[in-house]
Write a protein that holds these residues in place. Sequence first.
Motif, PDB file in Angstrom:
ATOM      1  N   LEU A  46     -16.494  86.157  49.385  1.00 15.11           N
ATOM      2  CA  LEU A  46     -15.912  86.971  48.280  1.00 15.11           C
ATOM      3  C   LEU A  46     -16.578  86.725  46.836  1.00 15.11           C
ATOM      4  O   LEU A  46     -16.699  85.564  46.783  1.00 15.11           O
ATOM      5  N   SER A  47     -16.577  87.800  46.384  1.00 16.15           N
ATOM      6  CA  SER A  47     -17.063  87.719  44.875  1.00 16.15           C
ATOM      7  C   SER A  47     -16.652  88.873  43.965  1.00 16.15           C
ATOM      8  O   SER A  47     -16.273  89.856  44.365  1.00 16.15           O
ATOM      9  N   GLY A  48     -16.513  88.516  42.654  1.00 17.79           N
ATOM     10  CA  GLY A  48     -15.982  89.310  41.819  1.00 17.79           C
ATOM     11  C   GLY A  48     -17.082  90.219  41.286  1.00 17.79           C
ATOM     12  O   GLY A  48     -16.567  91.164  40.189  1.00 17.79           O
ATOM     13  N   GLN A  49     -18.281  90.107  41.577  1.00 14.74           N
ATOM     14  CA  GLN A  49     -19.251  90.943  40.929  1.00 14.74           C
ATOM     15  C   GLN A  49     -19.989  91.419  42.222  1.00 14.74           C
ATOM     16  O   GLN A  49     -20.623  90.812  42.934  1.00 14.74           O
ATOM     17  N   GLU A  50     -20.248  92.911  42.002  1.00 14.51           N
ATOM     18  CA  GLU A  50     -21.113  93.691  42.881  1.00 14.51           C
ATOM     19  C   GLU A  50     -22.449  93.170  43.146  1.00 14.51           C
ATOM     20  O   GLU A  50     -22.810  92.973  44.333  1.00 14.51           O
ATOM     21  N   TYR A  81     -13.074  90.263  45.285  1.00 16.42           N
ATOM     22  CA  TYR A  81     -11.657  90.130  45.125  1.00 16.42           C
ATOM     23  C   TYR A  81     -10.921  90.749  43.925  1.00 16.42           C
ATOM     24  O   TYR A  81      -9.864  90.667  43.890  1.00 16.42           O
ATOM     25  N   HIS A  82     -11.809  91.460  43.030  1.00 16.16           N
ATOM     26  CA  HIS A  82     -10.864  92.301  42.105  1.00 16.16           C
ATOM     27  C   HIS A  82     -10.645  93.520  42.734  1.00 16.16           C
ATOM     28  O   HIS A  82      -9.377  94.020  42.624  1.00 16.16           O
ATOM     29  N   THR A  83     -11.437  94.273  43.605  1.00 18.02           N
ATOM     30  CA  THR A  83     -11.003  95.454  44.168  1.00 18.02           C
ATOM     31  C   THR A  83     -10.261  95.411  45.294  1.00 18.02           C
ATOM     32  O   THR A  83      -9.815  96.350  45.749  1.00 18.02           O
ATOM     33  N   VAL A  84     -10.437  94.387  45.919  1.00 15.78           N
ATOM     34  CA  VAL A  84      -9.753  93.970  47.198  1.00 15.78           C
ATOM     35  C   VAL A  84      -8.734  92.512  46.896  1.00 15.78           C
ATOM     36  O   VAL A  84      -9.180  91.685  47.568  1.00 15.78           O
ATOM     37  N   PRO A  85      -7.651  93.006  46.087  1.00 11.47           N
ATOM     38  CA  PRO A  85      -6.948  91.610  45.815  1.00 11.47           C
ATOM     39  C   PRO A  85      -6.230  91.016  47.048  1.00 11.47           C
ATOM     40  O   PRO A  85      -5.902  89.906  46.996  1.00 11.47           O
ATOM     41  N   GLU A  86      -5.925  91.913  48.020  1.00 14.64           N
ATOM     42  CA  GLU A  86      -5.236  91.295  49.083  1.00 14.64           C
ATOM     43  C   GLU A  86      -6.453  90.917  50.133  1.00 14.64           C
ATOM     44  O   GLU A  86      -6.557  91.537  51.236  1.00 14.64           O
TER      45      GLU A  86
END
Length: 340
Positions: A189-193, A210-215
């Motif tokens: 998981l990463s918060g940056q593309e 993990y920002h666009t897929v919070p679940e």
Amino acid sequence: MHAWVLDGGFGTEHLRWTKCEIPVPAAGQILVRLHAVSVNYRDVLIVEGSYNPRLSMPRILGSDGAGEVIAVGPDVDRFRVGDRVIGCFMQKWADGPLTDTAARSTLGADRDGTFAQYVLLEQAGAVPLPEDWDYASAATLPCAALTAWNALISGECRPGKTVLLLGTGGVSIFGLQLAKAMGARVLLLSGQEHKRERAAQLGADATANYHTVPEWDRWVREQTEGQGADIVLEVGGAGTLERSLRAVRRGGYIALIGVLAGRGTIDPMPILMKAVRLQGIFVGSRKMFEDMLVFLQQHRLRPVIDRRFPLPELPAALEAMRRGIHFGKIVLDIIPGVPG
Ligand SMILES: NC(=O)c1ccc[n+]([C@@H]2O[C@H](COP(=O)([O-])OP(=O)(O)OC[C@H]3O[C@@H](n4cnc5c(N)ncnc54)[C@H](OP(=O)(O)O)[C@@H]3O)[C@@H](O)[C@H]2O)c1
């Protein structure tokens, strides 16, 4: 010599590039002229006062460093002047289980550390630097790499297992390289593309933001035929643990490593209902370090160094780490004789 000393309180305003006496090795100790050191998130926490609010000051910070032995104290038989070495995070954990003495022998917190031109090490608290390793690469290993190694070994990582990694900092990127070399499948998981892309290039089998897929626990289960990951390297802490517990398979293993997403309380119910093995990890012993070096050599693995600063620019390196703009490790170079 010059060193980064925290004195008089917490906060970067109390961190100073200070002239200090070069230490003299006592019995069983070696004096090392450092060539490169690396920064860990722990250093950010130490400076802000949340790692150890009772830190003894003045204290030279920094846990990771590599250099050459320039003096040895009496009774030193493991090293000679001129040897290239890497310091161990804990100066008194040679082998076996973690002890109180070992846990209180960390560089850069319990004793003066590596953000300096010279560091004093126990001869038992250093490992020889393999010939084909440069100082900058070696300086990335003592904390982040060994933590990832300890977590994966303790989780019995091997082919057929799926490992979940959170983020793309030092521990997670070493976790990625090591887990792939151990034959495991890696979800990251990463918060940056752009970091997801880099992780995929390094071998991550699937990544999500993990920002666009919070679940993301649901995403992990989708990737594992509904089972969940076998091993999770939990660097987020209380802020992510609840979701990691949903993402791990029944009977799976979570290595509790970090606090990037905060501290707090957790509900123990899912731990027992899923019979999860939750293991606290505190870096590792010198024996683990030696085993890891052999593995790194066998698999020709080298660390991912995102950026380098001269040691006098430590505050800029800490700020880059605090903002999480790096991928892998940040190294500080030491130019001999130049105080900056
Ligand atoms: N227990 C031990 O022995 C031990 C040893 C080493 C480190 N640690 C701890 O482990 C943690 C990681 O250390 P490090 O040196 O690898 O840190 P680091 O290099 O600073 O890693 C930071 C990265 O983690 C990711 N991240 C941040 N917040 C996140 C969140 N809420 N969810 C998922 N990922 C998140 C970000 O990656 P993206 O930008 O890709 O999202 C960020 O760039 C720290 O808390 C550190 O104190 C513990």
